[in-house]
Design a protein around this motif. Sequence first.
Motif, PDB file in Angstrom:
ATOM      1  N   GLY A 182       0.794  -1.216   0.000  1.00  0.00           N
ATOM      2  CA  GLY A 182       0.000   0.000   0.000  1.00  0.00           C
ATOM      3  C   GLY A 182       0.825   1.264   0.000  1.00  0.00           C
ATOM      4  O   GLY A 182       0.275   2.360  -0.158  1.00  0.00           O
ATOM      5  N   ALA A 198      -2.038  -8.720   2.718  1.00  0.00           N
ATOM      6  CA  ALA A 198      -2.835  -8.549   1.497  1.00  0.00           C
ATOM      7  C   ALA A 198      -3.439  -9.877   1.057  1.00  0.00           C
ATOM      8  O   ALA A 198      -4.607  -9.945   0.656  1.00  0.00           O
ATOM      9  CB  ALA A 198      -1.963  -7.968   0.386  1.00  0.00           C
ATOM     10  N   THR A 233      -6.164 -10.874   3.907  1.00  0.00           N
ATOM     11  CA  THR A 233      -7.344 -10.044   4.167  1.00  0.00           C
ATOM     12  C   THR A 233      -7.982  -9.452   2.917  1.00  0.00           C
ATOM     13  O   THR A 233      -9.128  -9.003   2.968  1.00  0.00           O
ATOM     14  CB  THR A 233      -6.977  -8.864   5.085  1.00  0.00           C
ATOM     15  OG1 THR A 233      -6.121  -7.950   4.376  1.00  0.00           O
ATOM     16  CG2 THR A 233      -6.270  -9.340   6.352  1.00  0.00           C
ATOM     17  N   ARG A 236      -6.712  -6.710   1.539  1.00  0.00           N
ATOM     18  CA  ARG A 236      -6.466  -5.264   1.648  1.00  0.00           C
ATOM     19  C   ARG A 236      -4.969  -4.984   1.517  1.00  0.00           C
ATOM     20  O   ARG A 236      -4.157  -5.617   2.186  1.00  0.00           O
ATOM     21  CB  ARG A 236      -6.933  -4.728   3.005  1.00  0.00           C
ATOM     22  CG  ARG A 236      -8.317  -5.182   3.445  1.00  0.00           C
ATOM     23  CD  ARG A 236      -9.426  -4.463   2.754  1.00  0.00           C
ATOM     24  NE  ARG A 236     -10.727  -4.909   3.269  1.00  0.00           N
ATOM     25  CZ  ARG A 236     -11.380  -4.329   4.276  1.00  0.00           C
ATOM     26  NH1 ARG A 236     -10.841  -3.277   4.889  1.00  0.00           N
ATOM     27  NH2 ARG A 236     -12.557  -4.785   4.675  1.00  0.00           N
ATOM     28  N   LYS A 237      -4.620  -4.041   0.664  1.00  0.00           N
ATOM     29  CA  LYS A 237      -3.246  -3.563   0.645  1.00  0.00           C
ATOM     30  C   LYS A 237      -2.984  -2.815   1.942  1.00  0.00           C
ATOM     31  O   LYS A 237      -3.849  -2.103   2.461  1.00  0.00           O
ATOM     32  CB  LYS A 237      -3.028  -2.611  -0.540  1.00  0.00           C
ATOM     33  CG  LYS A 237      -3.137  -3.257  -1.918  1.00  0.00           C
ATOM     34  CD  LYS A 237      -1.883  -3.990  -2.316  1.00  0.00           C
ATOM     35  CE  LYS A 237      -1.971  -4.462  -3.767  1.00  0.00           C
ATOM     36  NZ  LYS A 237      -0.773  -5.222  -4.187  1.00  0.00           N
ATOM     37  N   THR A 238      -1.775  -2.930   2.467  1.00  0.00           N
ATOM     38  CA  THR A 238      -1.484  -2.271   3.723  1.00  0.00           C
ATOM     39  C   THR A 238      -0.030  -1.817   3.765  1.00  0.00           C
ATOM     40  O   THR A 238       0.673  -1.839   2.752  1.00  0.00           O
ATOM     41  CB  THR A 238      -1.822  -3.194   4.909  1.00  0.00           C
ATOM     42  OG1 THR A 238      -1.792  -2.447   6.118  1.00  0.00           O
ATOM     43  CG2 THR A 238      -0.873  -4.389   4.996  1.00  0.00           C
ATOM     44  N   ASN A 269      -5.433  -3.111   8.203  1.00  0.00           N
ATOM     45  CA  ASN A 269      -5.519  -2.300   6.995  1.00  0.00           C
ATOM     46  C   ASN A 269      -4.543  -1.141   7.088  1.00  0.00           C
ATOM     47  O   ASN A 269      -3.828  -0.979   8.085  1.00  0.00           O
ATOM     48  CB  ASN A 269      -6.957  -1.839   6.733  1.00  0.00           C
ATOM     49  CG  ASN A 269      -7.479  -0.862   7.793  1.00  0.00           C
ATOM     50  OD1 ASN A 269      -6.725  -0.261   8.550  1.00  0.00           O
ATOM     51  ND2 ASN A 269      -8.802  -0.717   7.843  1.00  0.00           N
ATOM     52  N   VAL A 272      -8.316  -6.410  10.398  1.00  0.00           N
ATOM     53  CA  VAL A 272      -9.210  -6.897   9.356  1.00  0.00           C
ATOM     54  C   VAL A 272      -9.260  -8.415   9.457  1.00  0.00           C
ATOM     55  O   VAL A 272      -8.221  -9.069   9.554  1.00  0.00           O
ATOM     56  CB  VAL A 272      -8.716  -6.478   7.949  1.00  0.00           C
ATOM     57  CG1 VAL A 272      -9.708  -6.936   6.878  1.00  0.00           C
ATOM     58  CG2 VAL A 272      -8.504  -4.964   7.876  1.00  0.00           C
ATOM     59  N   THR A 317      -4.290  -9.119  -3.631  1.00  0.00           N
ATOM     60  CA  THR A 317      -5.510  -8.957  -2.834  1.00  0.00           C
ATOM     61  C   THR A 317      -6.691  -9.757  -3.390  1.00  0.00           C
ATOM     62  O   THR A 317      -7.689  -9.953  -2.699  1.00  0.00           O
ATOM     63  CB  THR A 317      -5.903  -7.485  -2.764  1.00  0.00           C
ATOM     64  OG1 THR A 317      -5.914  -6.932  -4.094  1.00  0.00           O
ATOM     65  CG2 THR A 317      -4.916  -6.695  -1.906  1.00  0.00           C
ATOM     66  N   ASP A 368     -15.409  -9.004   1.805  1.00  0.00           N
ATOM     67  CA  ASP A 368     -15.624  -7.573   1.573  1.00  0.00           C
ATOM     68  C   ASP A 368     -17.080  -7.138   1.686  1.00  0.00           C
ATOM     69  O   ASP A 368     -17.420  -6.009   1.387  1.00  0.00           O
ATOM     70  CB  ASP A 368     -15.069  -7.174   0.204  1.00  0.00           C
ATOM     71  CG  ASP A 368     -15.634  -8.027  -0.925  1.00  0.00           C
ATOM     72  OD1 ASP A 368     -16.447  -8.924  -0.645  1.00  0.00           O
ATOM     73  OD2 ASP A 368     -15.254  -7.795  -2.082  1.00  0.00           O
ATOM     74  N   SER A 397     -16.954  -8.219   6.861  1.00  0.00           N
ATOM     75  CA  SER A 397     -16.294  -7.057   6.251  1.00  0.00           C
ATOM     76  C   SER A 397     -15.892  -5.992   7.273  1.00  0.00           C
ATOM     77  O   SER A 397     -14.972  -5.223   7.038  1.00  0.00           O
ATOM     78  CB  SER A 397     -17.205  -6.428   5.192  1.00  0.00           C
ATOM     79  OG  SER A 397     -18.405  -5.940   5.780  1.00  0.00           O
TER      80      SER A 397
END
Length: 538
Positions: free
Chosen positions: A75, A88, A91, A93-95, A103, A109, A445, A460, A465
């Motif tokens: 991220g 990633a 979950t 999610r990019k982080t 996140n 997350v 992701t 999501d 979520s």
Amino acid sequence: MKTIQPILIVIILLSLLAFSFPGSCGFAANPPRKNVIFMIMDGTNSDIVTLSRWYKGSALNLDKILAGGVRTYSGESAITDSAAAGSAMATGRKTRADYIGMNAKGKPVLTVLEAARLSGYGTGIVATSPVQHATPAAFTSHVLNRDDFGDIGEQQVYQELDVILGGGAAWLKPKPKNAVKNDDGMLKTKQISREDGENHIATIKSGSSYSFITKKEGLSKRNSGERLWGAFAEEDLAYDFDRKALKPDEPTLAEMTRAAIGRLSDKDKGFFLMVEGSKVDWAAHKNDPVGMISEVLSFDQAVGEALKFAEKDGNTMVIAVTDHGNSGLTLGNADTDKTYKSQPRENFIEPLKKAKYTVKGATSQLKKDRSNLKEVLKAYGLTGLSKKEYCLMDEAKSVGDLENEMVKLMAKRSNLGFSTHGHTGEDVFLYAYGPGKPAGLIENTELPQVMAGYLGFALDSGPFSDWYLDGKEFFRERGYRVLIDKRDNKNPELVVTRGDEELRFPENKNFYFRNGEAVKLKSVNVHSGGRFYIHWEE
């Protein structure tokens, strides 16, 4: 003709009645069990896969299931670390670098493994690193700093996974009370242990649900329905090339994978298993091509175990991928600028095959007075050294310096190049097999979304979520007084009170106390960045 018509009518009516009976009568088929085996070869670039195939002399198990590629950036950077990459893939999610199961804003997350457990699937992790290391941690815990092994390990204990196999026993133990110290009060040797004083090996053993083992023989011993925790090393397990001679009690990655699948395949609904071949990355950081090949081939054998099960089962998705590149290894270097057209593969492989051990395995046998230096160099395949080459080794001031000189000489002899001791940002191979498998060039992701979709839930949308709540905000909005009790700063608690009701949430545990009585929760309590996150259902 007249007699045939009534018979047809009866058959049709019976067919309709059969389909109209409720499922409890046994006419409706049970949904098929579904399994996902997600395999991660940490820190591996494409050239070392090619080199490993040549070293082996035949096709890899991975070759049979090549399906596409994966983009790995984090991220915040074009080059990710294992924490952000693992998170990633866990979950969706990019982080940020160092974040585990969080996140980019630092909020926990829910991971695909946690969601699978909450959905009724069996769950497990396997790793050759400490199980508290970044990648396995990203699927099983939530912290802002990947080095918080104590918090990660504690959350893993209370996640109630069915199978945990790997290293990391040190972070389950409290500091020894009788640790030997020097005259200046410092410990004589490195003592890795828990800072909070809790003994989680005792926690694991205290219930009847876990079998705790420390040697590979324990993998074959089992009681039906029993969970399994195997801690085979204080820290990481040995490199596979070194294991047989130096650590014979440790299992291979393939043996752990087979055992984990065997345990989890008993689950009625199915299972989710994450397997990490952790130490390609570790060898790549050292620029040790022998160690890298050792762990690629070890991982490939584990893939073989997963595919053997999946091919027989028919309802198992297998995904294998690396989280990022490392070292910038190249077949060819500055010495081959003008000779690359006439370099047979033997020129790359034969020097490597002279090594009996990885560089770490070889130097682990070095005596304090270095009287066996020549034997150590030979163990790494370095013979026939020139005077200049030997002097470089002999003059190395530390084991780390010696290892650095050894791997540089091995790379030179093998016509290999390295551009860095760190990670690299290229796209990586995607390998996949089975129903619902992903294909093509995808984001990292997307992988957990694909796996979750196959298992029948979403990450999501729906309840998973936004699973974790800020405990302070949540309870204050409901009229509670809220504070974080840090009197024991190694074991803080979220404390909320209203009238004669007191709720206490200890960090990293999957329960809270209501007026002193323990109440089970579906997830662990997370204390990170000064905030307490919980899951609460009213």
